[in-house]
Design a protein around this motif. Structure first.
Motif, short mmCIF file in Angstrom:
data_model
loop_
_atom_site.label_atom_id
_atom_site.label_comp_id
_atom_site.label_asym_id
_atom_site.label_seq_id
_atom_site.Cartn_x
_atom_site.Cartn_y
_atom_site.Cartn_z
N MET A 1 0.84 -1.20 0.00
CA MET A 1 0.00 0.00 0.00
C MET A 1 0.88 1.26 0.00
O MET A 1 1.87 1.32 0.71
CB MET A 1 -0.92 -0.01 1.23
CG MET A 1 -1.97 1.07 1.23
SD MET A 1 -3.21 0.89 -0.05
CE MET A 1 -4.15 -0.52 0.57
N ARG A 2 0.50 2.24 -0.80
CA ARG A 2 1.21 3.51 -0.84
C ARG A 2 0.31 4.60 -0.23
O ARG A 2 -0.91 4.57 -0.39
CB ARG A 2 1.57 3.89 -2.28
CG ARG A 2 2.49 2.88 -2.96
CD ARG A 2 2.54 3.16 -4.45
NE ARG A 2 3.29 4.38 -4.77
CZ ARG A 2 3.23 5.00 -5.93
NH1 ARG A 2 2.42 4.56 -6.88
NH2 ARG A 2 3.94 6.09 -6.15
N TYR A 3 0.95 5.55 0.45
CA TYR A 3 0.20 6.63 1.11
C TYR A 3 0.63 7.98 0.53
O TYR A 3 1.81 8.21 0.27
CB TYR A 3 0.45 6.59 2.62
CG TYR A 3 -0.06 5.33 3.26
CD1 TYR A 3 -1.37 5.23 3.71
CD2 TYR A 3 0.77 4.21 3.38
CE1 TYR A 3 -1.84 4.06 4.28
CE2 TYR A 3 0.30 3.04 3.95
CZ TYR A 3 -1.01 2.97 4.39
OH TYR A 3 -1.47 1.81 4.94
N ALA A 18 -4.74 6.50 0.52
CA ALA A 18 -3.92 5.33 0.19
C ALA A 18 -4.32 4.76 -1.17
O ALA A 18 -5.43 4.97 -1.65
CB ALA A 18 -4.07 4.27 1.27
N SER A 19 -3.38 4.02 -1.77
CA SER A 19 -3.67 3.35 -3.04
C SER A 19 -2.63 2.26 -3.29
O SER A 19 -1.48 2.37 -2.86
CB SER A 19 -3.65 4.35 -4.19
OG SER A 19 -3.90 3.69 -5.41
N GLU A 20 -3.07 1.22 -4.02
CA GLU A 20 -2.13 0.17 -4.45
C GLU A 20 -1.71 0.38 -5.90
O GLU A 20 -0.93 -0.40 -6.45
CB GLU A 20 -2.80 -1.20 -4.29
CG GLU A 20 -3.05 -1.57 -2.83
CD GLU A 20 -3.82 -2.88 -2.67
OE1 GLU A 20 -4.27 -3.42 -3.70
OE2 GLU A 20 -3.97 -3.34 -1.53
N ASP A 21 -2.23 1.42 -6.52
CA ASP A 21 -1.95 1.70 -7.93
C ASP A 21 -0.50 2.18 -8.08
O ASP A 21 -0.11 3.21 -7.54
CB ASP A 21 -2.91 2.78 -8.44
CG ASP A 21 -2.84 2.97 -9.94
OD1 ASP A 21 -1.82 2.56 -10.55
OD2 ASP A 21 -3.79 3.53 -10.51
N ASP A 49 5.37 4.70 4.64
CA ASP A 49 4.42 3.67 5.07
C ASP A 49 4.47 3.60 6.60
O ASP A 49 5.51 3.29 7.19
CB ASP A 49 4.84 2.32 4.46
CG ASP A 49 3.78 1.26 4.69
OD1 ASP A 49 2.81 1.55 5.40
OD2 ASP A 49 3.92 0.15 4.17
N LYS A 58 -9.21 5.23 0.54
CA LYS A 58 -8.45 4.91 -0.67
C LYS A 58 -8.76 5.90 -1.79
O LYS A 58 -9.87 6.42 -1.90
CB LYS A 58 -8.77 3.49 -1.13
CG LYS A 58 -8.11 2.40 -0.29
CD LYS A 58 -8.20 1.07 -0.99
CE LYS A 58 -7.40 0.01 -0.23
NZ LYS A 58 -7.42 -1.29 -0.93
#
Length: 760
Positions: A1-3, A18-21, A49, A58
């Motif tokens: 996960m990125r913030y 947050a996003s996983e993209d 993180d 998200k």
């Protein structure tokens, strides 16, 4: 996960999402949920993180249809926010014009990497486009170049058609990109010509691709124009100019200062630098201090760069500004000419930022964010690996100090272009004159110039007709009801006006207190001098000040008309003192050189020297010799002496000595805290509370003190002045914001001005 830290418009803080993209990057616009509504956010930072004490929502998706910005652009905005202690919202709304929308073109592109076993009419339609007849290629590249491509096997000739050889490793990129454009077909064109089923079949088999591209302007036309015009109409630089241009191009340094006397040809150096950058497909930003300089420079830049230059200034309509900004954003235009805010132009592949007349106060914005475009240029160049060139005949004391110390690479030009002579300067002591408007010397020189059919420029830095209107019966002086300032009388429209808040009322000819008609006018302004001038000389006269300049296209018409000789005399305020080039002007008169010397500001001497030297530089710029007459009541003042000597260096040495003794910039950094309220009662107590809260042993604090003009626009004003070393001021700023929050009171407005220019 990125913030990520996300800025949401109309808010004063950043919010964590947050996003996983993996595709999300700094500068992207994203869709987020904010207070149960979908909002557009801007990614400004990637956070570490970590564990959060709150629920992190998200990011919904990247908004490809919205403007995105480079990481360097966002870093610049964050730096301005922190350095000038303003909100990100203020910075962002200043930097990005409203109404800029992404324009797209939807296309289908053939897959040239795939050797399809089956070619139907749709693919044939694409392949037919990949062949080009000789004429368009010759128009683009020339016959000689075309033959060279054939000899190098870059092109094959089949039945009179030219086909690109795509198998070459050492391919010609320009030729390849030209053919690439032929591989595409507009979405509507293809869908109108072929059935949807057939198109979908080829999409599925990857024979063709669908793409959405940012739509740009006619890049090919602009490039062709640049090649044909820009690089064939090169003026020759003299040996001194060429040495400076080469010195800047070949230097490993990033910051440069050119001090060149008025008329020394600094602009030619700038234009050559911009042209050489364009040859390498690199861009430039050229800043001018005010719109009054723009018509002359626009004309020159249009001659040099045609439609390849974007013009940005405050008088553009929002729509025109958005169009120009977008043409820069897409890379269609790589040269930007503009005033202060043009520093934010998103020029691709930036090579130079040139700040003309770098000493001018108008590079500093007087409302939040209170940035100085000159310092922003230095930071922008650092972030984008570009070079900054500052230029002036009278550089700011700070800039010249940095040049002498080697922080800026300094170049100096002591002679005018083509060896034109600097004007002869005469000082007239007005204490010895009977006429308080024009000395005998000035009148004599004006008569001589007019008889020779030469033009004259006269400077008086006071607007209006009179700065003081007083009743001779009761003694009442007409004052602004919103400001602690006397009203100026403007004869041109018969009004009394405040030069601070702008309020205006009709002048009735009677005292507003006792209704007497016995009124007197003192403190003459430029309108009064114009009136006296017309009594003495029956010639064509044009006045240039803040009132007439509000008319649409005034600057352009004024410049062209005076250049064409429609007027014999131009009289105006400081806006005529710089940058303007009129070869037939041989006489410049300064009506009253003392107007700014008496202002209690450590920069008043510097401003006087700059303004008078700059206006003096308008004389004798052509083949004819020039003369300057300076009228003053203080001929013995060292500033007047140094102006007559035409010695900036001697003036600088005197000023820098005083600055060092008193520890003023460049030997320190300063901050001004302005505190104001619509109610006078309680203001002084609140100012002392603020002063006590922000006290710090590492810096010097002065005040609280009333502003020189105590009341403006119905608000009473006080200042706290802070001075300290660069390191200590930077540390102080980190604590200042929190300290001011402790004494926050909605009744009082607190404004922090870092590196202030105006201390009134």
């Amino acid at each position: 996960m990125r913030y990520f830290s996300i800025y949401i418009e109309k808010t004063n803080d950043f919010y964590t999402y947050a996003s996983e993209d993996k595709d999300i990057k700094i500068g992207d616009r994203v869709l987020v949920s904010f207070r149960n509504k979908d909002k557009v956010g801007l990614v400004v930072k990637e956070e570490a993180d970590k564990e959060y004490s709150f629920k992190v929502l998200k990011i919904k998706r990247i908004l490809y249809e919205e403007l995105s910005f480079s990481k360097e652009f966002i870093e610049l905005l964050l730096w301005i926010k922190d350095y000038y202690m303003s909100s990100f919202e203020q910075v962002f709304s200043t930097a990005v014009p409203a109404g800029v929308k992404i324009k797209y073109e939807d296309i289908y592109r053939v897959n040239m990497e795939k050797e399809s076993l089956f070619i139907d009419e749709l693919l044939q339609y694409f392949y037919d486009k990949l062949k080009i007849r000789k004429k368009p290629l010759v128009d683009k590249f020339s016959k000689e170049k075309l033959q060279q491509f054939v000899d190098e096997n870059q092109l094959k000739v089949v039945d009179g058609w030219y086909i690109l050889n795509r198998d070459l490793e050492n391919r010609n990129e320009e030729l390849y990109k030209y053919f690439q454009k032929k591989e595409t077909v507009g979405k509507l064109t293809l869908e109108k010509k072929f059935e949807k089923k057939l198109i979908e079949k080829h999409l599925k088999e990857s024979n063709i691709f669908f793409e959405r591209k940012i739509k740009s302007f006619d890049e090919e036309r602009l490039k062709k124009e640049l090649v044909e015009k820009v690089f064939k109409e090169d003026t020759e630089l003299n040996e001194e100019q060429e040495k400076i241009k080469s010195g800047i191009e070949n230097s490993n340094k990033r910051h440069f200062l050119i001090r060149g006397v008025t008329g020394s040809g600094k602009t030619e150096i700038y234009i050559h630098l911009i042209k050489r950058a364009l040859e390498k497909n690199k861009g430039s930003i050229f800043l001018v201090p005010e719109i009054s300089l723009t018509p002359q420079m626009v004309k020159r830049f249009k001659i040099e760069f045609g439609e390849g230059v974007a013009i940005l200034h405050s008088r553009l309509s929002p729509t025109d500004r958005a169009k120009e900004w977008y043409s820069i954003y897409t890379g269609d235009k790589k040269v930007v000419l503009g005033v202060r805010s043009a520093i934010f132009a998103p020029v691709q592949n930036l090579e130079y930022i040139i700040v003309d007349e770098e000493h001018e106060n108008s590079y500093k914005q007087d409302s939040s964010p209170r940035y100085n475009a000159k310092f922003v240029a230095i930071k922008k160049a650092e972030l984008e690996d570009a070079k900054v060139v500052l230029g002036s005949a009278t550089p700011s004391i700070e800039s010249y100090y940095y040049g002498k110390k080697g922080i800026f690479q300094l170049f100096e030009i002591e002679h005018r272009y083509k060896d034109a002579k600097l004007p002869e300067i005469d000082i007239v002591d007005m204490k010895q004159e009977q006429d308080s408007f024009f000395s005998e010397k000035l009148l004599e020189e004006m008569r001589t110039a007019l008889l020779r059919k030469e033009q004259i420029i006269l400077l008086l830095n006071r607007k209006g007709y009179s700065t003081l209107v007083q009743c001779e019966d009761c003694g009442h002086m007409e004052e602004c009801e919103h400001c602690s300032i006397k009203l100026n009388y403007y004869a041109s429209n018969g009004s009394l006006k405040c030069n601070y808040c702008g309020i205006s009322k009709k002048y009735t000819g009677r005292c507003s207190k006792c209704n007497s008609k016995n009124m007197s006018f003192s403190g003459r302004g430029v309108e009064r001098v114009e009136e006296e001038l017309r009594k003495r000389f029956p010639v064509n006269i044009i006045r240039v000040d803040g009132e007439v300049s509000k008319e649409k296209d005034f600057y352009e018409n004024m410049y062209n008309d005076f250049l064409a000789g429609k007027y014999d005399i131009m009289i105006g305020t400081q806006m005529i003192s710089r940058g303007l080039h009129f070869p037939n002007v041989t006489l410049v008169g300064v009506i009253n050189a003392d107007t700014i010397m008496t202002i209690p500001d450590f920069r008043s001497g510097e401003r006087t020297y700059q303004m008078i030297t700059q206006v003096a530089g308008r004389a004798g710029r052509g083949e004819k010799n020039g003369k300057v007459i300076i009228q003053t009541y203080q001929p013995e003042n060292y500033i007047i002496e140094k102006i007559q000597e035409n010695s900036y260096v001697n003036f600088y040495e005197k000023e820098i000595e005083k600055r060092e003794i008193l520890s003023y910039p460049p030997f320190s950094k300063v901050i001004n805290i302005g505190i104001s309220s619509s109610e006078e009662n309680g203001l002084e107590e609140y100012c002392h509370a603020v002063f006590k809260e922000i006290q710090d042993e590492t810096v010097e604090l002065y005040g609280p003190m009333r502003s020189l003009v105590y009341k403006v626009k119905g608000r009473y004003r006080c200042n706290i002045f802070i001075k300290g070393s660069r390191e200590n001021i930077n540390l102080f700023k980190l604590k200042l914001e929190e300290k001011l929050k402790k004494v926050e009171n909605k009744k009082y407005r607190v404004v922090v001005d870092v590196d202030p220019i105006n201390l009134i």
